[in-house]
Motif scaffolding. Structure first.
Motif, PDB file in Angstrom:
ATOM      1  N   PRO A 128     106.782  27.209  11.747  1.00  0.00           N
ATOM      2  CA  PRO A 128     105.731  27.194  11.415  1.00  0.00           C
ATOM      3  C   PRO A 128     104.914  25.531  12.347  1.00  0.00           C
ATOM      4  O   PRO A 128     103.742  25.132  12.022  1.00  0.00           O
ATOM      5  N   ARG A 129     106.280  24.997  13.078  1.00  0.00           N
ATOM      6  CA  ARG A 129     105.546  23.446  13.351  1.00  0.00           C
ATOM      7  C   ARG A 129     105.584  24.023  14.895  1.00  0.00           C
ATOM      8  O   ARG A 129     105.737  23.110  15.952  1.00  0.00           O
ATOM      9  N   THR A 130     105.861  25.104  15.505  1.00  0.00           N
ATOM     10  CA  THR A 130     105.805  25.370  17.801  1.00  0.00           C
ATOM     11  C   THR A 130     104.293  25.453  17.339  1.00  0.00           C
ATOM     12  O   THR A 130     103.778  25.841  17.088  1.00  0.00           O
ATOM     13  N   GLN A 131     104.381  24.889  19.254  1.00  0.00           N
ATOM     14  CA  GLN A 131     103.250  25.537  19.814  1.00  0.00           C
ATOM     15  C   GLN A 131     102.696  26.758  20.048  1.00  0.00           C
ATOM     16  O   GLN A 131     104.038  27.520  19.879  1.00  0.00           O
ATOM     17  N   PHE A 132     101.760  27.597  19.692  1.00  0.00           N
ATOM     18  CA  PHE A 132     101.531  28.926  20.394  1.00  0.00           C
ATOM     19  C   PHE A 132     101.602  28.906  21.375  1.00  0.00           C
ATOM     20  O   PHE A 132     101.987  28.225  22.169  1.00  0.00           O
ATOM     21  N   GLN A 133     101.945  30.323  21.644  1.00  0.00           N
ATOM     22  CA  GLN A 133     102.831  30.303  23.274  1.00  0.00           C
ATOM     23  C   GLN A 133     102.179  31.997  23.685  1.00  0.00           C
ATOM     24  O   GLN A 133     101.753  33.086  22.575  1.00  0.00           O
ATOM     25  N   PHE A 134     101.704  31.682  24.877  1.00  0.00           N
ATOM     26  CA  PHE A 134     100.885  32.629  25.602  1.00  0.00           C
ATOM     27  C   PHE A 134     101.997  33.677  25.978  1.00  0.00           C
ATOM     28  O   PHE A 134     103.350  33.454  26.341  1.00  0.00           O
ATOM     29  N   VAL A 135     101.916  35.373  25.673  1.00  0.00           N
ATOM     30  CA  VAL A 135     102.675  36.217  26.010  1.00  0.00           C
ATOM     31  C   VAL A 135     102.526  36.816  27.580  1.00  0.00           C
ATOM     32  O   VAL A 135     101.545  37.956  27.592  1.00  0.00           O
ATOM     33  N   GLU A 136     103.014  36.626  28.216  1.00  0.00           N
ATOM     34  CA  GLU A 136     103.022  37.714  29.936  1.00  0.00           C
ATOM     35  C   GLU A 136     102.907  39.136  29.485  1.00  0.00           C
ATOM     36  O   GLU A 136     103.641  39.677  28.982  1.00  0.00           O
ATOM     37  N   GLY A 137     102.336  40.215  30.438  1.00  0.00           N
ATOM     38  CA  GLY A 137     102.235  41.624  30.351  1.00  0.00           C
ATOM     39  C   GLY A 137     101.364  41.941  31.448  1.00  0.00           C
ATOM     40  O   GLY A 137     100.703  41.527  31.792  1.00  0.00           O
ATOM     41  N   GLU A 138     101.699  43.261  31.617  1.00  0.00           N
ATOM     42  CA  GLU A 138     101.190  43.907  32.660  1.00  0.00           C
ATOM     43  C   GLU A 138      99.976  44.850  31.593  1.00  0.00           C
ATOM     44  O   GLU A 138     100.035  46.161  31.314  1.00  0.00           O
ATOM     45  N   ARG A 139      98.891  44.338  31.625  1.00  0.00           N
ATOM     46  CA  ARG A 139      98.129  45.375  30.450  1.00  0.00           C
ATOM     47  C   ARG A 139      96.833  45.840  31.147  1.00  0.00           C
ATOM     48  O   ARG A 139      96.017  46.907  30.881  1.00  0.00           O
ATOM     49  N   MET A 140      97.345  46.180  32.756  1.00  0.00           N
ATOM     50  CA  MET A 140      96.188  46.996  33.503  1.00  0.00           C
ATOM     51  C   MET A 140      97.259  47.256  35.097  1.00  0.00           C
ATOM     52  O   MET A 140      97.545  46.222  34.774  1.00  0.00           O
ATOM     53  N   LYS A 141      97.201  48.268  35.162  1.00  0.00           N
ATOM     54  CA  LYS A 141      98.199  48.755  35.596  1.00  0.00           C
ATOM     55  C   LYS A 141      97.669  48.923  37.351  1.00  0.00           C
ATOM     56  O   LYS A 141      96.282  48.577  37.893  1.00  0.00           O
ATOM     57  N   ALA A 142      98.568  49.122  38.134  1.00  0.00           N
ATOM     58  CA  ALA A 142      97.423  48.309  39.811  1.00  0.00           C
ATOM     59  C   ALA A 142      96.690  49.025  40.538  1.00  0.00           C
ATOM     60  O   ALA A 142      95.955  48.814  41.039  1.00  0.00           O
ATOM     61  N   ASP A 143      97.164  50.765  39.549  1.00  0.00           N
ATOM     62  CA  ASP A 143      96.189  51.345  40.630  1.00  0.00           C
ATOM     63  C   ASP A 143      94.823  51.558  39.359  1.00  0.00           C
ATOM     64  O   ASP A 143      93.719  52.376  40.125  1.00  0.00           O
ATOM     65  N   GLU A 144      94.685  50.490  38.670  1.00  0.00           N
ATOM     66  CA  GLU A 144      93.080  50.672  37.918  1.00  0.00           C
ATOM     67  C   GLU A 144      92.192  49.712  38.191  1.00  0.00           C
ATOM     68  O   GLU A 144      91.343  49.371  37.036  1.00  0.00           O
ATOM     69  N   TYR A 145      91.804  48.978  39.425  1.00  0.00           N
ATOM     70  CA  TYR A 145      91.445  48.942  39.917  1.00  0.00           C
ATOM     71  C   TYR A 145      89.655  49.278  40.149  1.00  0.00           C
ATOM     72  O   TYR A 145      88.787  48.655  39.516  1.00  0.00           O
ATOM     73  N   ASP A 146      89.870  50.065  40.740  1.00  0.00           N
ATOM     74  CA  ASP A 146      88.337  50.975  40.804  1.00  0.00           C
ATOM     75  C   ASP A 146      87.325  51.248  39.329  1.00  0.00           C
ATOM     76  O   ASP A 146      86.409  51.339  39.327  1.00  0.00           O
ATOM     77  N   LEU A 147      88.345  51.186  38.256  1.00  0.00           N
ATOM     78  CA  LEU A 147      87.637  51.380  37.032  1.00  0.00           C
ATOM     79  C   LEU A 147      87.519  50.817  36.817  1.00  0.00           C
ATOM     80  O   LEU A 147      86.210  50.610  35.617  1.00  0.00           O
ATOM     81  N   LEU A 148      88.368  49.198  36.459  1.00  0.00           N
ATOM     82  CA  LEU A 148      87.805  47.894  36.479  1.00  0.00           C
ATOM     83  C   LEU A 148      86.123  47.931  36.582  1.00  0.00           C
ATOM     84  O   LEU A 148      85.458  47.293  36.047  1.00  0.00           O
TER      85      LEU A 148
END
Length: 457
Positions: A100-120
């Protein structure tokens, strides 16, 4: 607002505005991002101020009453129930995933695949619904299911509630405490959208080598949506700068050459679009931006407040940016947490006599006051600014604000999922004023897309 609060509000805000515009106020402003120092100082745990909005007001009142010399107050907030409503997995929160007394933390992750640039790039709505949201919102893993549909409804309701909380807090700060917000609205660098919430650090570093052209194309494609989403929540009176936390542009994430080619061009275009709309920007240069901060000289003078992190050299920043952009910082986090009031006083004196000379400077920690700073050190910092940071006994405290963009300015084309022409055809035409119906339809379409876009970081 009472006459007393109005006067106090004007004095604080104008002092802040003047420093950003490279003018000489009566003294060096104190506009430090609190990084939850105010809430911790008020005796609340990290979990309490992320899950209980009533604690925000309690902390604001105590902080402003105890440190009335502060000129502008950071407004950004997390609200845990909004994350929980959809199962947002990009952050770990205190009391839920962490102590409860810890700062929030960002979670790294791959939420877009390498072959999805064109769709984005070509169809971001489909990308968000079919690829990104199922990976990012745990309750949306099965689109079309009852749980997924409920998550979208709950998330929309919670977002509206959050907006109301933030608006009410801003009004309370202004009317009851005479305290301006130091920032209004937020946006990211286009590259950071890719490197933070979409590809993640590992993925984007591979793309830097394997498909840099796709990075450039995606960054440019994101600009209109970034600008429209930022403008939607910016201060409509243009009193306060828009917040820009900058992440992966710091050394050594990218070499200077990679920064020049992949990061800066789209960031510069984005910043210029906000500046052309009549706004200033508060850029948090997180990490060591020393090799790159000279680029901010390419932007119109006095339009960007650059927060220099503890890894950067505040004195070198003054040499390179002085006379071009206002800078903030100079107080080492270690000194605020572990130092003595006497050490803090000497540091502030040095800053006032060097970096603060001739204006364009705001006292701050490394992009904010750490939440575990010693209160007596924060008080010593303020007292030293009052003693050593004065420029003049006379100053015009008429605040600068403008509800209208510059003449001729137009926002970028706004994104819609279902164009009005399609809706009109489905209706088979309308019997009355089409424009009256169309503008409201498109307004809600824009708002819905901005809501989808908001989960990307």
């Amino acid at each position: 607002m009472s006459e007393k609060m109005q006067q106090l509000y004007n004095e604080r805000l104008r002092r802040y505005q003047a420093a950003i515009a490279l003018e000489m106020p009566d003294r060096i402003p104190i506009s430090a991002g609190s990084n939850y120092f105010a809430e911790v100082y008020a005796g609340h745990s990290n979990q309490e101020f992320i899950y209980d909005v009533n604690k925000w007001t309690e902390a604001d009142v105590k902080f402003v009453n105890d440190f009335p010399e502060v000129d502008a107050f950071r407004s950004g907030r997390f609200w845990g129930p909004l994350h929980d409503a959809v199962g947002f997995n990009m952050y770990k929160l205190p009391g839920r995933d962490l102590s409860p007394r810890t700062q929030f933390q960002f979670v790294e992750g791959e939420r877009m695949k390498a072959d999805e640039y064109d769709l984005l790039i070509n169809d971001p709505v489909t990308f968000l619904f079919e690829r990104f949201l199922p990976r990012t919102l745990n309750d949306f893993k099965e689109p079309g299911s009852i749980r997924a549909n409920m998550a979208l409804i709950k998330g929309s309701i919670a977002s509206g509630m959050m907006g109301g909380f933030m608006r009410n807090r801003s009004i309370y700060l202004q009317n009851e405490l005479g305290m301006p917000n130091s920032m209004g609205g937020v946006f990211l660098a286009p590259f950071d959208y890719l490197a933070d919430g979409l590809r993640g650090l590992r993925g984007v570093m591979l793309d830097v080598r394997r498909q840099p052209d796709k990075i450039l194309e995606a960054c440019d494609a994101l600009i209109p949506d970034i600008v429209n989403a930022g403008l939607a929540i910016a201060d409509p009176l243009r009193r306060s700068p828009i917040f820009l936390p900058l992440h992966r542009g710091a050394f050594p994430f990218l070499s200077p050459k990679q920064f020049d080619e992949l990061y800066w061009p789209s960031l510069k275009k984005t910043m210029l679009m906000f500046i052309e709309a009549g706004y200033t920007i508060r850029a948090y240069l997180e990490g060591d931006w020393g090799p790159n901060w000279h680029h901010f000289r390419e932007l119109p003078k006095g339009k960007v407040l650059c927060d220099i992190d503890v890894q950067g050299d505040i004195f070198m920043a003054k040499e390179e940016l002085g006379g071009y952009q206002c800078i903030a910082g100079g107080m080492p986090d270690s000194m605020l947490i572990l130092g003595t009031p006497a050490e803090v006083k000497e540091r502030v004196k040095l800053l006032c006599e060097t970096v603060g000379k001739d204006g364009g400077f705001i006292i701050n920690g490394g992009c904010g006051i750490p939440y575990d700073a010693r209160p007596e050190n924060f008080r010593a910092m303020i007292d030293a600014v009052l003693e050593y940071g004065r420029y003049s006994d006379t100053f015009d405290f008429e605040i600068q604000m403008n509800p209208n963009p510059p003449a001729g300015w137009q926002p970028p084309k706004r994104r819609v999922a279902t164009p009005w022409e399609v809706k009109l055809q489905e209706l088979g035409g309308v019997k009355g004023d089409e424009e009256l119906i169309r503008k409201n339809w498109e307004m809600l379409e824009h708002m819905a897309f901005n809501w989808l876009f908001s989960w990307m970081w």
